[in-house]
Design an enzyme around this catalytic site. Structure first.
Site, PDB file in Angstrom:
ATOM      1  N   HIS A 171       0.824  -1.219   0.000  1.00  0.00           N
ATOM      2  CA  HIS A 171       0.000   0.000   0.000  1.00  0.00           C
ATOM      3  C   HIS A 171       0.857   1.268   0.000  1.00  0.00           C
ATOM      4  CE1 HIS A 171      -4.083  -1.778   0.855  1.00  0.00           C
ATOM      5  NE2 HIS A 171      -3.289  -2.830   1.022  1.00  0.00           N
ATOM      6  N   ASP A 383       3.824   9.267  -0.886  1.00  0.00           N
ATOM      7  CA  ASP A 383       2.550   8.666  -0.488  1.00  0.00           C
ATOM      8  C   ASP A 383       2.218   7.558  -1.480  1.00  0.00           C
ATOM      9  OD1 ASP A 383       0.118   8.350   0.829  1.00  0.00           O
ATOM     10  OD2 ASP A 383      -0.230  10.508   0.956  1.00  0.00           O
TER      11      ASP A 383
HETATM   12  C1  G6P Z   1      -1.047   3.270   6.209  1.00  0.00           C
HETATM   13  C2  G6P Z   1      -0.610   1.836   5.980  1.00  0.00           C
HETATM   14  C3  G6P Z   1      -1.600   0.865   6.609  1.00  0.00           C
HETATM   15  C4  G6P Z   1      -1.823   1.223   8.060  1.00  0.00           C
HETATM   16  C5  G6P Z   1      -2.300   2.679   8.186  1.00  0.00           C
HETATM   17  C6  G6P Z   1      -2.512   3.133   9.643  1.00  0.00           C
HETATM   18  O1  G6P Z   1      -2.162   3.575   5.456  1.00  0.00           O
HETATM   19  O2  G6P Z   1      -0.440   1.581   4.601  1.00  0.00           O
HETATM   20  O3  G6P Z   1      -1.134  -0.457   6.502  1.00  0.00           O
HETATM   21  O4  G6P Z   1      -2.735   0.349   8.677  1.00  0.00           O
HETATM   22  O5  G6P Z   1      -1.326   3.512   7.583  1.00  0.00           O
HETATM   23  O6  G6P Z   1      -1.342   2.974  10.379  1.00  0.00           O
HETATM   24  P1  G6P Z   1      -1.256   2.035  11.659  1.00  0.00           P
HETATM   25  O7  G6P Z   1       0.199   2.010  11.988  1.00  0.00           O
HETATM   26  O8  G6P Z   1      -2.079   2.731  12.706  1.00  0.00           O
HETATM   27  O9  G6P Z   1      -1.807   0.701  11.311  1.00  0.00           O
END
Ligand code: G6P
Length: 485
Positions: A171, A383
């Site tokens: 992602h 990003d």
């Molecule tokens: C990004 C990453 C996700 C992640 C999100 C929130 O979008 O690509 O995989 O879940 O951030 O971050 P966190 O560390 O809270 O999961």
């Protein structure tokens, strides 16, 4: 058109976080559906195929399995929690994932903390996820692994004697080879990624960066094919790699933004700002989002255009994130200092230049801001995609807004012709883009917003799921068209 997505294989989705929020309330564990486009898009597929979602619930305690079972019954697909202990959370999640991979892949070298113990923790935690899949999976299941936390899984599953078909989607961006190759464990990571059957990236640029890293590590590797999905062969193994730009559930935002309550709330919000030009930003508090850069550009605008004082304001929504990681704690203080600096310098009675919100906003409230804003500022320094840009467009049925978009966000690939493109490091350029948007005739704004919405309508998150699964189930290379061609 292939029939591949209708393939009856069961799907196992694996991501670091389960698509739920588990909290402790009055001494009991409570489970709620999490927000986000991924779960919206995948839940129906999981339901159809009788699938399973494997991931970390975030919180744990007695009764975890019971609440997951209850949720599974209601949701129509199974949740399989992977419990991480404190050492996993510190070394795997906060450490390797968020102090190494996240900054490195977003091309920030300074925050990278290349601790060998983090690598060990990453391997250990990946093995926990792999063990959960190995235990729950049937031989003909398709395993779809998501994101940078879990890059070792295909290799580990094979080492456990499992021969599932396994796909991976990253992602976040994949960095240029000169950055990636600084990773002490670069070979292990590339070797592990090459064990997936299909590796999906957000953009073709990410795919090209990955292929270049493979080539630098394995000069004998070869690329085959053209178009969206190609293959790289290295040491006798072929891996298919492709670009699959993620999207949002466009129609659900359109529907929610058309609700009477939403329209009334947006009107009220607009009234509160009068004739002012409303700039809007919404991000997790993360250094990759360019929030200080955005505030500096706004300060530059006010400094260089005194005639705009009182006529423009910025609403900045900042969502708390990864508070245990040092860089994130430092950023909070930095952003608050910048906001109060701007307000201290420029505010007058009745005009607060920056309206700063530091909390998680419910979806309806966020939609109200999207609808009311004249311009959405997406100033990411790096990003994978940036879904705020897409959500803003989806909520702008009135066609009055302008999207200001960083050329370093993945969304730039699809949107660059109809957004106000900026280099977020260039404060003068961002200030100029805001001034220009204020002067743009309504008809021009409408034309660009309509074009952006047309792109989104065709390439929504359901199309994204379809094209990834189609590519995963197919043996061929090339392009994987949408449902409607
Ligand atoms: C990004 C990453 C996700 C992640 C999100 C929130 O979008 O690509 O995989 O879940 O951030 O971050 P966190 O560390 O809270 O999961």
């Amino acid at each position: 058109m292939e029939q591949s997505t209708h393939d009856a294989r069961r799907l196992i989705v694996v991501s670091n976080r389960l698509p739920v929020r588990v909290t402790h309330e009055e001494g009991k564990l409570r489970i709620r559906q999490g927000a986000g486009g991924l779960v919206t898009a995948l839940a129906p597929v999981l339901r159809d195929r009788g699938g399973l979602w494997v991931g970390w619930p975030g919180a744990t305690g007695p009764g975890l399995n019971a609440v997951c079972r209850q949720f599974s019954k209601d949701a129509g697909y199974l949740l399989r929690p992977v419990e991480l202990d404190d050492a996993d959370v510190a070394g795997f999640y906060q450490g390797f994932s968020n102090e190494i991979v996240w900054p490195l892949f977003h091309e920030f070298m300074l925050p990278c903390n290349f601790l060998p113990t983090y690598w060990e923790a990453y391997r250990r935690a990946n093995a926990k996820f792999s063990a959960a899949v190995a235990a729950a999976g049937r031989p003909d299941d398709f395993i779809w692994v998501h994101d940078y936390h879990l890059m070792l899984m295909a290799k580990q599953l094979k080492e456990m004697g499992k021969s599932f078909r396994v796909g991976f989607f990253l992602h976040i961006p994949f960095p240029p080879a000169d950055i990636f190759l600084r990773l002490p464990w670069r070979r292990q990571v590339v070797d592990a990624l090459l064990e997936f059957d299909l590796v999906g990236f957000q953009t073709l640029k990410d795919r090209v960066n990955f292929a270049e890293s493979v080539r630098r590590l394995y000069p004998g590797s070869r690329r085959k094919g053209r178009g969206q999905v190609v293959s790289v062969s290295s040491r006798g193994r072929q891996t298919r790699i492709g670009g699959f730009p993620i999207s949002i559930d466009f129609q659900s935002f359109v529907r929610d933004a058309a609700r009477q309550e939403a329209v009334a709330a947006a009107r009220k919000l607009r009234e509160a700002f009068g004739n002012r030009f409303v700039l809007f930003g919404a991000d997790r508090l993360d250094y990759s989002k360019g929030i200080p850069e955005r505030l500096n550009a706004f300060a530059h605008l006010l400094e260089s255009s005194p005639e705009l004082h009182g006529k423009v304001c910025l609403i900045q929504v900042t969502v708390p994130s990864r508070e245990e990681v040092p860089m994130y704690r430092d950023m909070l203080a930095q952003v608050e200092r910048l906001v109060s600096g701007i307000n201290g310098r420029f505010a007058t009675p009745g005009w607060t230049p920056v309206n700063y919100i530091y909390r998680n906003l419910p979806r309806e409230e966020l939609i109200t801001y999207y609808m009311a804003a004249d311009m959405c500022l997406v100033t990411s320094l790096g990003d994978g995609m940036n879904l705020v840009a897409k959500e803003y467009v989806a909520c702008n049925a009135a066609l009055t807004g302008t999207l200001c978009l960083s050329e370093f966000a993945g969304a730039a690939m699809e949107f660059h012709r109809h957004a106000a493109m900026i280099n977020p490091f260039d404060v003068e350029g961002v200030a100029r883009a805001i001034r220009e948007a204020m002067d743009t005739p309504a008809a021009v704004r409408r034309r660009h917003m309509r074009a952006l919405r047309d792109i989104l309508r065709r390439f929504d998150v359901f199309q994204w799921v379809d094209s990834f699964l189609m590519a995963a189930f197919s043996k061929r290379l090339g392009d994987f068209p949408t449902k409607d061609g």
